[in-house]
Design an enzyme around this catalytic site. Sequence first.
Site, PDB file in Angstrom:
ATOM      1  N   TYR A  64     -17.421   0.792   9.700  1.00  0.00           N
ATOM      2  CA  TYR A  64     -17.315   1.017  10.909  1.00  0.00           C
ATOM      3  C   TYR A  64     -15.839   1.377  11.293  1.00  0.00           C
ATOM      4  O   TYR A  64     -15.864   2.280  12.083  1.00  0.00           O
ATOM      5  CB  TYR A  64     -17.939  -0.031  11.859  1.00  0.00           C
ATOM      6  CG  TYR A  64     -19.522  -0.143  11.604  1.00  0.00           C
ATOM      7  CD1 TYR A  64     -20.049  -0.636  10.321  1.00  0.00           C
ATOM      8  CD2 TYR A  64     -20.377   0.224  12.884  1.00  0.00           C
ATOM      9  CE1 TYR A  64     -21.308  -0.814  10.372  1.00  0.00           C
ATOM     10  CE2 TYR A  64     -21.460   0.415  12.567  1.00  0.00           C
ATOM     11  CZ  TYR A  64     -22.197  -0.129  11.443  1.00  0.00           C
ATOM     12  OH  TYR A  64     -23.568  -0.144  11.251  1.00  0.00           O
ATOM     13  N   HIS A  84     -26.910   7.785  13.236  1.00  0.00           N
ATOM     14  CA  HIS A  84     -26.997   7.308  14.920  1.00  0.00           C
ATOM     15  C   HIS A  84     -26.448   8.359  15.857  1.00  0.00           C
ATOM     16  O   HIS A  84     -25.815   7.881  16.834  1.00  0.00           O
ATOM     17  CB  HIS A  84     -26.459   5.874  15.152  1.00  0.00           C
ATOM     18  CG  HIS A  84     -26.984   4.871  14.491  1.00  0.00           C
ATOM     19  ND1 HIS A  84     -28.186   4.283  14.998  1.00  0.00           N
ATOM     20  CD2 HIS A  84     -27.266   4.250  12.972  1.00  0.00           C
ATOM     21  CE1 HIS A  84     -28.729   3.234  14.095  1.00  0.00           C
ATOM     22  NE2 HIS A  84     -27.919   3.261  13.127  1.00  0.00           N
ATOM     23  N   HIS A 141     -18.743  -2.267  16.248  1.00  0.00           N
ATOM     24  CA  HIS A 141     -18.321  -2.730  14.878  1.00  0.00           C
ATOM     25  C   HIS A 141     -18.659  -3.999  14.476  1.00  0.00           C
ATOM     26  O   HIS A 141     -18.604  -4.797  15.287  1.00  0.00           O
ATOM     27  CB  HIS A 141     -16.982  -2.635  14.740  1.00  0.00           C
ATOM     28  CG  HIS A 141     -16.319  -2.904  13.198  1.00  0.00           C
ATOM     29  ND1 HIS A 141     -16.905  -3.552  12.620  1.00  0.00           N
ATOM     30  CD2 HIS A 141     -15.131  -2.475  12.785  1.00  0.00           C
ATOM     31  CE1 HIS A 141     -16.293  -3.746  11.218  1.00  0.00           C
ATOM     32  NE2 HIS A 141     -15.132  -3.197  11.465  1.00  0.00           N
ATOM     33  N   ASN A 161     -30.574  -2.959  15.302  1.00  0.00           N
ATOM     34  CA  ASN A 161     -31.722  -1.966  15.414  1.00  0.00           C
ATOM     35  C   ASN A 161     -33.046  -2.612  16.354  1.00  0.00           C
ATOM     36  O   ASN A 161     -33.081  -3.556  16.352  1.00  0.00           O
ATOM     37  CB  ASN A 161     -32.180  -1.635  13.935  1.00  0.00           C
ATOM     38  CG  ASN A 161     -31.162  -0.464  13.310  1.00  0.00           C
ATOM     39  OD1 ASN A 161     -30.510   0.209  13.894  1.00  0.00           O
ATOM     40  ND2 ASN A 161     -31.492  -0.315  12.273  1.00  0.00           N
TER      41      ASN A 161
HETATM   42 FE1  HDE Z   1     -24.842   1.193  10.574  1.00  0.00          FE
HETATM   43  N1  HDE Z   1     -23.395   2.677  10.838  1.00  0.00           N
HETATM   44  N2  HDE Z   1     -24.425   1.099   8.796  1.00  0.00           N
HETATM   45  N3  HDE Z   1     -26.496  -0.094  10.556  1.00  0.00           N
HETATM   46  N4  HDE Z   1     -25.244   1.580  12.672  1.00  0.00           N
HETATM   47  C1  HDE Z   1     -22.871   3.406  12.077  1.00  0.00           C
HETATM   48  O1  HDE Z   1     -20.767   3.717  12.639  1.00  0.00           O
HETATM   49  C2  HDE Z   1     -23.577   1.682   7.804  1.00  0.00           C
HETATM   50  C3  HDE Z   1     -26.723  -0.499   9.154  1.00  0.00           C
HETATM   51  C4  HDE Z   1     -25.914   0.685  13.405  1.00  0.00           C
HETATM   52  O2  HDE Z   1     -24.314   3.225  18.884  1.00  0.00           O
HETATM   53  C5  HDE Z   1     -21.933   4.063  11.625  1.00  0.00           C
HETATM   54  O3  HDE Z   1     -19.875   4.252  14.553  1.00  0.00           O
HETATM   55  C6  HDE Z   1     -23.435   1.069   6.440  1.00  0.00           C
HETATM   56  C7  HDE Z   1     -27.692  -1.624   9.750  1.00  0.00           C
HETATM   57  C8  HDE Z   1     -26.234   1.439  14.722  1.00  0.00           C
HETATM   58  O4  HDE Z   1     -22.626   3.870  18.005  1.00  0.00           O
HETATM   59  C9  HDE Z   1     -21.365   3.909  10.191  1.00  0.00           C
HETATM   60  C10 HDE Z   1     -24.672   0.233   6.707  1.00  0.00           C
HETATM   61  C11 HDE Z   1     -28.123  -1.623  11.092  1.00  0.00           C
HETATM   62  C12 HDE Z   1     -25.043   2.315  15.006  1.00  0.00           C
HETATM   63  C13 HDE Z   1     -22.540   2.831   9.880  1.00  0.00           C
HETATM   64  C14 HDE Z   1     -25.266   0.432   7.793  1.00  0.00           C
HETATM   65  C15 HDE Z   1     -27.083  -0.547  11.459  1.00  0.00           C
HETATM   66  C16 HDE Z   1     -24.658   2.264  13.680  1.00  0.00           C
HETATM   67  C17 HDE Z   1     -21.946   5.523  12.213  1.00  0.00           C
HETATM   68  C18 HDE Z   1     -25.136  -0.152   5.350  1.00  0.00           C
HETATM   69  C19 HDE Z   1     -28.942  -2.539  11.745  1.00  0.00           C
HETATM   70  C20 HDE Z   1     -24.725   3.137  15.861  1.00  0.00           C
HETATM   71  C21 HDE Z   1     -21.191   5.717  13.306  1.00  0.00           C
HETATM   72  C22 HDE Z   1     -24.329  -1.313   4.658  1.00  0.00           C
HETATM   73  C23 HDE Z   1     -28.476  -3.952  11.963  1.00  0.00           C
HETATM   74  C24 HDE Z   1     -23.858   2.399  16.916  1.00  0.00           C
HETATM   75  C25 HDE Z   1     -20.484   4.523  13.602  1.00  0.00           C
HETATM   76  C26 HDE Z   1     -23.658   3.207  17.996  1.00  0.00           C
HETATM   77  C27 HDE Z   1     -23.670   3.170  12.833  1.00  0.00           C
HETATM   78  C28 HDE Z   1     -22.423   2.415   8.632  1.00  0.00           C
HETATM   79  C29 HDE Z   1     -26.524  -0.371   8.005  1.00  0.00           C
HETATM   80  C30 HDE Z   1     -27.051  -0.324  12.869  1.00  0.00           C
HETATM   81  C31 HDE Z   1     -21.345   4.965   9.289  1.00  0.00           C
HETATM   82  C32 HDE Z   1     -22.434   1.402   5.705  1.00  0.00           C
HETATM   83  C33 HDE Z   1     -28.556  -2.558   8.830  1.00  0.00           C
HETATM   84  C34 HDE Z   1     -26.899   0.762  15.867  1.00  0.00           C
HETATM   85  O5  HDE Z   1     -20.136   3.268  10.454  1.00  0.00           O
END
Ligand code: HDE
Length: 676
Positions: free
Chosen positions: A362, A75, A339, A148
Amino acid sequence: MARKKSPTAKSPDLQEYAKKSDEGATLTTNQGTVIADNQNSLKLGERGPSLLEDFILREKITHFDHERIPERIVHARGSAAHGFFEVYESQEKLTKAGFLTDPSRRTPVFVRFSTVAGGSSSADAVRDVRGFAVKFYTEEGNFDLVGNNIPVFFIQDAIKFPDLIHAVKQEPHHGMPQAASAHDNFWDFVTLIPESTHMLLWAMSDRAIPRSYRMMQGFGIHTFRLVNGKGHSTFVKFHWRPKLGTHSLIWDEAVKINGCDADFHRRDLWEAIEAGQYPEWEFGLQIFSEEQAAKFPFDILDATKLVPEELVPITYIGRMVLDRNPDNFFAETEQVAFHPGHVVPGIDFSDDPLLQGRLFSYTDTQLIRLGGPNSHQIPINRAVCPVHNLQRDGHMQQNIPQGRVNYEPNSLQGGCPMQNAVKGFSSFPEPQTGAKIRVRPESFGDHYSQATLFWKSQTPVEQDHIVGGFQFELAKVETPAVRERAVSNLSHVDPTLAARVADALGIPAPASSKVASVHASPALSLMHLPGELGVATRKVAILLTPGADLAFITKAKAEIEAAGAVPKVLAAKLDPKSSVPIAHTIVTTPPVLFDAVIVPPGPIPTDRLALDFIHWMYRHFKTIGVGGAPGPVLKAAGIPSAPEDEGIVELAPGTVKLDAFLTALGKHRHWGRPLL
Ligand code: HDE
């Protein structure tokens, strides 16, 4: 022993002192020293070497050298806006969360939309899932709904997330491709984990190329809990429904938009808010009990499944409006830290193993990205309610805590700050038993029924686009075995889908597999939500070609504006003397950036670019308004005569009445056209 303050000496309050400065008129160093010359570095003589002593040059360049922070691992590319949320009626039966129980509250929000795979400077209109992250600054603390625009996900367990993201991002040996899933590593991985099949259908559909962030649904994906004042818990799925409806690009447009305006979605969001056309979403809940959940034919802890609306309808309980652009991209959009674990009393987690993994990830990622444990003190991340605790120090501490006490329990500070069992967050006491094991529950085992449900719920046009998505991506895959595995996987979803994809790849259609017998769920089609606002914010190009009726253009522009759409006059050249202001040249703003075109009364355009413009508006199924009989103009643009086409509208030259044109524009696309 307490330090004694001198009774006489009183040092100035530093903040007050700083305010006495001249409010930004004078250039200073970071230490506040006024700079006399910002054009020349300090040298020994006019043409001599620069001097190490030049603290002004050193400070400026050092700061510049450190301006970038690591981009988000996923993202990375996003755009954001401020706004507010309000609940229609108290939801106290379901939750004690103040922002959901007090209809008089306007809770501030900051929302960041994003793509997932590309880097921070990649293009907007790529095929990808979109992030839809909302930070609610509530009176009881920050609640982040980090969702999402697609209601399911690729994987069921957090332990596979690094593999998924490694596979979709650029291949590590040569760093290609940027912001695209159309490559071997991605398809190799996903075809080896059939749990991704449902999500792949969504990702190959038009959901993955939205027309605008303002025209996307949002989903919390995981099952969450709401907990009321009596401690009763209910399961929910969170939904955002856009007032403008759900609309998408078509692939050919998306490819071209990435070339002519890589900031297409960012610009669209910014411009709509600047113009006062504030995007709005309704907030909805699917509410179900543990007993109901136990009877569903899928597991509510499995993030590759959705709860069909036929099974549990959505109750819309509030609305969100985005009405202010950020002041500074870096300070706000880049530094905002979401987060899923930022919850307030009244909202709690389910045991979805994907969500549980996110609860760790997060904070961990912010530590490296924002550089330390104090990122909650950055203005965009600060809670609006008081924050008191005994955490101290760390990189970039912004607060100056008072007093000697930094531990609890304490008696030296009257025991404060003190925990509060009544107001405080307490986890829902879900009883748990079981052995410590690494297994996937059997209830997570059906990977195809909902993929079939999604496929069956699409209109024929949407199905064509899904087929096209698979054909494009898999034709880019170089390893034949991966392509074959993908097709064989699709045979468990629908034999026709598999056969059509196989055909484009030059491989035999796989032998028929048994597919689930499911009914369609119309709500899964993009066409299900055309929106409530008709032509609002739709962009209309008016072609000012030589001899065009200028009075007509002026009147048409006013009428389009009055309807809430956005007219732009385009010409071959800019001309400051033109009586009708020209917004852009045709070459800088090609047809893919518009929803409709008007060819005003006048001679038939002969300019190649203008004719191409009309041609591509037709091929992209958009509305074309022609002053006078459309036939000759369309013929010049290489379009066959189309008497039945409701998207081609004759505009009477004398009295400008655009009713029919606006009605056609309100339909967004005219899918009945033959493909040229
Ligand atoms: Fe994320 N995800 N994600 N994700 N995610 C990040 O956090 C992660 C997942 C989502 O505009 C990171 O600050 C793991 C699902 C959005 O700043 C990180 C897993 C969904 C955003 C991270 C998922 C999301 C992130 C990267 C699986 C939809 C952007 C930078 C266990 C429900 C937020 C950050 C923004 C961002 C980890 C799966 C949505 C790395 C480990 C499912 C919208 O922490």
